[in-house]
Write a protein that holds these residues in place. Structure first.
Motif, PDB file in Angstrom:
ATOM      1  N   ALA A 115       0.833  -1.216   0.000  1.00 17.95           N
ATOM      2  CA  ALA A 115       0.000   0.000   0.000  1.00 17.95           C
ATOM      3  C   ALA A 115       0.864   1.261   0.000  1.00 17.95           C
ATOM      4  O   ALA A 115       0.557   2.239  -0.701  1.00 17.95           O
ATOM      5  CB  ALA A 115      -0.932  -0.010   1.213  1.00 17.95           C
ATOM      6  N   VAL A 116       1.954   1.246   0.775  1.00 17.85           N
ATOM      7  CA  VAL A 116       2.860   2.398   0.788  1.00 17.85           C
ATOM      8  C   VAL A 116       3.472   2.612  -0.595  1.00 17.85           C
ATOM      9  O   VAL A 116       3.586   3.746  -1.084  1.00 17.85           O
ATOM     10  CB  VAL A 116       3.959   2.205   1.852  1.00 17.85           C
ATOM     11  N   GLY A 117       3.876   1.510  -1.253  1.00 16.18           N
ATOM     12  CA  GLY A 117       4.427   1.618  -2.604  1.00 16.18           C
ATOM     13  C   GLY A 117       3.405   2.176  -3.585  1.00 16.18           C
ATOM     14  O   GLY A 117       3.741   2.996  -4.459  1.00 16.18           O
ATOM     15  N   GLY A 118       2.151   1.725  -3.461  1.00 14.58           N
ATOM     16  CA  GLY A 118       1.088   2.257  -4.314  1.00 14.58           C
ATOM     17  C   GLY A 118       0.898   3.750  -4.098  1.00 14.58           C
ATOM     18  O   GLY A 118       0.709   4.520  -5.057  1.00 14.58           O
ATOM     19  N   TRP A 119       0.974   4.192  -2.855  1.00  2.67           N
ATOM     20  CA  TRP A 119       0.843   5.622  -2.532  1.00  2.67           C
ATOM     21  C   TRP A 119       1.953   6.430  -3.201  1.00  2.67           C
ATOM     22  O   TRP A 119       1.719   7.500  -3.769  1.00  2.67           O
ATOM     23  CB  TRP A 119       0.899   5.781  -1.008  1.00  2.67           C
ATOM     24  N   TRP A 120       3.175   5.901  -3.166  1.00  2.00           N
ATOM     25  CA  TRP A 120       4.326   6.608  -3.748  1.00  2.00           C
ATOM     26  C   TRP A 120       4.198   6.707  -5.271  1.00  2.00           C
ATOM     27  O   TRP A 120       4.424   7.747  -5.873  1.00  2.00           O
ATOM     28  CB  TRP A 120       5.606   5.865  -3.352  1.00  2.00           C
ATOM     29  N   LEU A 121       3.792   5.575  -5.908  1.00  2.00           N
ATOM     30  CA  LEU A 121       3.667   5.563  -7.369  1.00  2.00           C
ATOM     31  C   LEU A 121       2.496   6.410  -7.864  1.00  2.00           C
ATOM     32  O   LEU A 121       2.527   6.961  -8.965  1.00  2.00           O
ATOM     33  CB  LEU A 121       3.488   4.128  -7.866  1.00  2.00           C
ATOM     34  N   ALA A 122       1.447   6.492  -7.049  1.00  2.33           N
ATOM     35  CA  ALA A 122       0.221   7.170  -7.476  1.00  2.33           C
ATOM     36  C   ALA A 122       0.433   8.657  -7.749  1.00  2.33           C
ATOM     37  O   ALA A 122      -0.352   9.282  -8.480  1.00  2.33           O
ATOM     38  CB  ALA A 122      -0.875   6.992  -6.441  1.00  2.33           C
ATOM     39  N   ALA A 123       1.475   9.231  -7.183  1.00  2.00           N
ATOM     40  CA  ALA A 123       1.720  10.663  -7.382  1.00  2.00           C
ATOM     41  C   ALA A 123       2.058  10.975  -8.833  1.00  2.00           C
ATOM     42  O   ALA A 123       1.653  12.010  -9.371  1.00  2.00           O
ATOM     43  CB  ALA A 123       2.846  11.128  -6.466  1.00  2.00           C
ATOM     44  N   SER A 124       2.800  10.061  -9.472  1.00  2.76           N
ATOM     45  CA  SER A 124       3.239  10.342 -10.837  1.00  2.76           C
ATOM     46  C   SER A 124       2.657   9.395 -11.870  1.00  2.76           C
ATOM     47  O   SER A 124       2.442   9.779 -13.022  1.00  2.76           O
ATOM     48  CB  SER A 124       4.772  10.287 -10.903  1.00  2.76           C
ATOM     49  N   ARG A 125       2.402   8.176 -11.497  1.00  5.85           N
ATOM     50  CA  ARG A 125       1.901   7.173 -12.439  1.00  5.85           C
ATOM     51  C   ARG A 125       0.742   6.394 -11.811  1.00  5.85           C
ATOM     52  O   ARG A 125       0.891   5.256 -11.392  1.00  5.85           O
ATOM     53  CB  ARG A 125       3.021   6.207 -12.821  1.00  5.85           C
ATOM     54  N   PRO A 126      -0.414   7.003 -11.735  1.00  8.52           N
ATOM     55  CA  PRO A 126      -1.550   6.383 -11.036  1.00  8.52           C
ATOM     56  C   PRO A 126      -1.990   5.056 -11.641  1.00  8.52           C
ATOM     57  O   PRO A 126      -2.354   4.136 -10.908  1.00  8.52           O
ATOM     58  CB  PRO A 126      -2.649   7.438 -11.142  1.00  8.52           C
ATOM     59  N   TRP A 127      -1.955   4.943 -12.989  1.00  5.61           N
ATOM     60  CA  TRP A 127      -2.390   3.672 -13.592  1.00  5.61           C
ATOM     61  C   TRP A 127      -1.401   2.551 -13.283  1.00  5.61           C
ATOM     62  O   TRP A 127      -1.805   1.427 -12.996  1.00  5.61           O
ATOM     63  CB  TRP A 127      -2.566   3.832 -15.110  1.00  5.61           C
ATOM     64  N   LEU A 128      -0.114   2.860 -13.308  1.00  5.46           N
ATOM     65  CA  LEU A 128       0.902   1.861 -12.960  1.00  5.46           C
ATOM     66  C   LEU A 128       0.760   1.459 -11.498  1.00  5.46           C
ATOM     67  O   LEU A 128       0.890   0.282 -11.138  1.00  5.46           O
ATOM     68  CB  LEU A 128       2.305   2.428 -13.213  1.00  5.46           C
ATOM     69  N   ALA A 129       0.457   2.426 -10.637  1.00  5.88           N
ATOM     70  CA  ALA A 129       0.249   2.128  -9.213  1.00  5.88           C
ATOM     71  C   ALA A 129      -0.917   1.165  -9.034  1.00  5.88           C
ATOM     72  O   ALA A 129      -0.853   0.213  -8.248  1.00  5.88           O
ATOM     73  CB  ALA A 129      -0.007   3.416  -8.433  1.00  5.88           C
ATOM     74  N   GLY A 130      -2.011   1.426  -9.805  1.00  7.00           N
ATOM     75  CA  GLY A 130      -3.177   0.548  -9.697  1.00  7.00           C
ATOM     76  C   GLY A 130      -2.883  -0.866 -10.131  1.00  7.00           C
ATOM     77  O   GLY A 130      -3.251  -1.841  -9.461  1.00  7.00           O
ATOM     78  N   VAL A 131      -2.193  -0.989 -11.273  1.00  4.62           N
ATOM     79  CA  VAL A 131      -1.845  -2.326 -11.781  1.00  4.62           C
ATOM     80  C   VAL A 131      -0.914  -3.040 -10.804  1.00  4.62           C
ATOM     81  O   VAL A 131      -1.099  -4.222 -10.493  1.00  4.62           O
ATOM     82  CB  VAL A 131      -1.186  -2.211 -13.180  1.00  4.62           C
ATOM     83  N   ALA A 132       0.108  -2.324 -10.302  1.00  5.22           N
ATOM     84  CA  ALA A 132       1.066  -2.929  -9.372  1.00  5.22           C
ATOM     85  C   ALA A 132       0.384  -3.357  -8.078  1.00  5.22           C
ATOM     86  O   ALA A 132       0.686  -4.417  -7.517  1.00  5.22           O
ATOM     87  CB  ALA A 132       2.190  -1.934  -9.070  1.00  5.22           C
ATOM     88  N   PHE A 133      -0.580  -2.525  -7.621  1.00  9.51           N
ATOM     89  CA  PHE A 133      -1.265  -2.836  -6.369  1.00  9.51           C
ATOM     90  C   PHE A 133      -2.117  -4.098  -6.510  1.00  9.51           C
ATOM     91  O   PHE A 133      -2.081  -4.993  -5.660  1.00  9.51           O
ATOM     92  CB  PHE A 133      -2.131  -1.652  -5.958  1.00  9.51           C
ATOM     93  N   ALA A 141      -6.616   6.509  -1.172  1.00  4.81           N
ATOM     94  CA  ALA A 141      -7.038   5.101  -1.142  1.00  4.81           C
ATOM     95  C   ALA A 141      -5.905   4.203  -0.655  1.00  4.81           C
ATOM     96  O   ALA A 141      -6.112   3.268   0.129  1.00  4.81           O
ATOM     97  CB  ALA A 141      -7.498   4.669  -2.529  1.00  4.81           C
ATOM     98  N   TYR A 142      -4.681   4.507  -1.118  1.00  2.00           N
ATOM     99  CA  TYR A 142      -3.532   3.710  -0.673  1.00  2.00           C
ATOM    100  C   TYR A 142      -3.206   3.998   0.791  1.00  2.00           C
ATOM    101  O   TYR A 142      -2.787   3.116   1.543  1.00  2.00           O
ATOM    102  CB  TYR A 142      -2.314   4.006  -1.557  1.00  2.00           C
ATOM    103  N   THR A 143      -3.395   5.250   1.198  1.00  5.62           N
ATOM    104  CA  THR A 143      -3.177   5.601   2.614  1.00  5.62           C
ATOM    105  C   THR A 143      -4.120   4.801   3.511  1.00  5.62           C
ATOM    106  O   THR A 143      -3.723   4.235   4.533  1.00  5.62           O
ATOM    107  CB  THR A 143      -3.410   7.109   2.827  1.00  5.62           C
ATOM    108  N   VAL A 144      -5.382   4.754   3.104  1.00  5.70           N
ATOM    109  CA  VAL A 144      -6.381   4.019   3.891  1.00  5.70           C
ATOM    110  C   VAL A 144      -6.054   2.528   3.910  1.00  5.70           C
ATOM    111  O   VAL A 144      -6.175   1.858   4.948  1.00  5.70           O
ATOM    112  CB  VAL A 144      -7.792   4.266   3.329  1.00  5.70           C
ATOM    113  N   ALA A 145      -5.595   1.986   2.768  1.00  2.00           N
ATOM    114  CA  ALA A 145      -5.231   0.563   2.713  1.00  2.00           C
ATOM    115  C   ALA A 145      -4.098   0.262   3.695  1.00  2.00           C
ATOM    116  O   ALA A 145      -4.117  -0.744   4.422  1.00  2.00           O
ATOM    117  CB  ALA A 145      -4.821   0.184   1.292  1.00  2.00           C
ATOM    118  N   ALA A 146      -3.089   1.130   3.730  1.00  2.00           N
ATOM    119  CA  ALA A 146      -1.967   0.943   4.657  1.00  2.00           C
ATOM    120  C   ALA A 146      -2.442   0.996   6.111  1.00  2.00           C
ATOM    121  O   ALA A 146      -2.020   0.206   6.956  1.00  2.00           O
ATOM    122  CB  ALA A 146      -0.891   2.001   4.401  1.00  2.00           C
TER     123      ALA A 146
END
Length: 507
Positions: free
Chosen positions: A32-50, A108-113
């Motif tokens: 979830a923390v990784g998704g939060w970090w990626l979401a700032a610049s590449r939200p679609w990649l963050a979603g797929v990775a999550f 959303a990633y913050t809440v998941a974490a």
């Protein structure tokens, strides 16, 4: 997390002490923390990775219902706790999302974490909410069991002690079965709900005797068991430092175990191990009961004295001496504490009218209980399996049996003994010294008592014979590589999953 919560008996404080900050090392948290970090610049990649990472973790993690020494049992209670915790998680997710949603994905990633980090607390909250309902259900079941006991009125014999309860129960039930139909639960069923379920499912008309093992983790536990199953006779096997961590003091343990003696009628038989100072204290406080003492080393006047104990691979020969007669005996069981338990069962059985000669014959037909000082020979190797649980007296008994049996070399695999509070390091250090005098190599399993075993082997000048291993799996791999025909191996104690590193990627 639910598996470990269940292993701690749904005790909130003990579970939270174990959980500590483990959830912050959970891979789900860092995903979830990784998704939060990626979401700032590449939200679609963050979603797929999550999503991909979640699927991978779901498949890589061991199934708690099928993994570990004690798998998760999805009982109705566990299922209720899980369902309510999931509902709390969903509600918390909704509240946090509505509070912090800004149109971006990062909340959303913050809440998941946050949800992963709070997983242990969510389980505790769910259990706390369900406690009134659980208590209601338990009262209903207890009332049904109490009615069955009142209607059928078996002669109830309670057994308690810091150790030796289960083996004494099994031995006494085996003896009494030769005299009249007898009911006793298998294994270590000794809690209020365990005994309640046993009565509801097993007690039937015709049972003349009922032998009840009574355990306690706090004052009042045995009193409650005695209200459900009022004893007419009792055995107190020994009172020592088992579960000292929970009780806090030996005096508190004696007080808790005394509840069985206090529940007896004035003419009830109280059979007590006089070799145990704590048990003897209870006997001296029970002047109104008919007290019978047994033992081996005690200087008290004994109803039954154990003498001339000798071990072989086939079993144990010994003598039971009463005021009137001497009985040469044999049993397939091993270990001085177990043979002392035989003396206690003999004493109680004779008190309720069983022919002593029948008892002696019954002792010869006993069968060893799996992993309770069970001696087995396989492919030329003698295995002394005492892994069910351990205390310092049982530990020493296993060393004594290993020393008495013929063997080319002797090995010990053990994590030591636990739940001794502040005395645990000193006890394990002493046991390590004694093991070093008997064994050619000692495998200390897990980190729980490793420092104490290292110190004990150094005290004995045998630190080169100590082999630290991470867990049970590694211990068996080492034994497989080193043990040969003619050797003897002691397997002493086996800690719950709570004390060892789990397999998989969870920790």
């Amino acid at each position: 997390y639910l598996r470990y919560f269940q292993q701690e008996g749904y005790e909130h404080v003990r579970f939270l002490k174990w959980a500590n900050v483990r959830s912050l090392t959970d891979p789900g948290f860092w995903l979830a923390v990784g998704g939060w970090w990626l979401a700032a610049s590449r939200p679609w990649l963050a979603g797929v990775a999550f999503v991909a990472g979640g699927l991978i973790l779901a498949n890589v993690q061991p199934d708690p219902r099928r993994s570990g020494k004690i798998p998760l049992r999805l009982t109705w209670r566990a299922t209720r706790v899980l369902a309510v915790a999931a509902a709390f998680a969903a509600l918390l997710w909704l509240v946090l999302i509505l509070t912090y949603w800004t149109g971006l994905l990062r909340p959303a990633y913050t809440v998941a974490a946050i949800l992963v980090a709070l997983a242990p607390l969510l389980l505790v909250a769910a259990n706390a909410v369900l406690i009134p309902y659980e208590q209601y259900v338990q009262r209903e079941y207890e009332a049904e069991a109490a009615r069955a006991v009142a209607d059928l009125q078996p002669f109830i014999i309670g057994i308690t002690g810091s150790y030796g309860k289960s083996s004494t129960k099994a031995i006494l039930a085996h003896i009494l079965q030769f005299h009249a139909p007898t009911l006793a639960a298998t294994g270590s069923i000794n809690t209020i709900m365990g005994v309640t379920r046993h009565i509801r499912e097993e007690l039937v008309p015709g049972h003349r005797y009922m032998v009840v093992e009574m355990g306690a983790f706090k004052t009042g536990s045995i009193r409650r068991l005695c209200q459900l199953t009022p004893p007419s006779a009792a055995i107190i096997t020994a009172v020592g430092d088992m579960h000292l961590e929970r009780f806090g003091s030996t005096d508190a343990i004696i007080t808790a175990k005394s509840e069985l003696a206090e529940a007896l009628p004035d003419d009830g038989w109280l059979v007590v191990n006089a070799d145990s100072p704590g048990a003897l204290t209870i006997a001296r406080r029970s002047s109104k009961r008919r007290v019978l003492l047994y033992g081996e080393t005690s200087s008290e006047e004994l109803a039954t004295r154990l003498e001339d104990v000798r071990f072989s691979k086939q079993g144990t020969t010994f003598v039971l001496r009463t005021k009137d007669r001497t009985f040469p005996c044999f049993t397939p069981l091993h270990g001085r504490p177990i043979v002392l338990n035989l003396a206690g069962a003999f004493t109680l059985a004779t008190a309720v009218g069983v022919d002593p000669d029948v008892i002696v014959a019954a002792l010869a037909t006993l069968k060893p209980v799996s992993n309770r000082l069970e001696v087995v020979e396989e492919k030329g190797i003698t295995w002394i399996r005492d892994a069910y649980n351990s205390n310092q007296f049982g530990f020493r008994a296993a060393l004594e049996v290993a020393g008495a049996l013929p063997a080319r070399r002797r090995f010990l695999a053990t994590p030591g003994v636990i739940e001794l509070g502040a005395s645990q390091p000193a006890v394990n250090r002493a046991l390590s010294r004694e093991a070093a005098a008997v064994c050619d190599a000692t495998l200390v399993v897990s980190e729980t008592n490793r420092d104490a075993f290292v110190a004990g082997h150094k005290d004995a000048g045998r630190d080169d014979r100590l082999v630290p291993v991470a867990g049970r799996k590694e211990a068996f791999e080492w034994l497989k590589a080193h043990v040969v025909d003619g050797d003897a191996v002691i397997l002493e104690n086996d800690l719950p999953d709570l004390y060892e590193r789990a397999t998989g990627v969870f920790w």
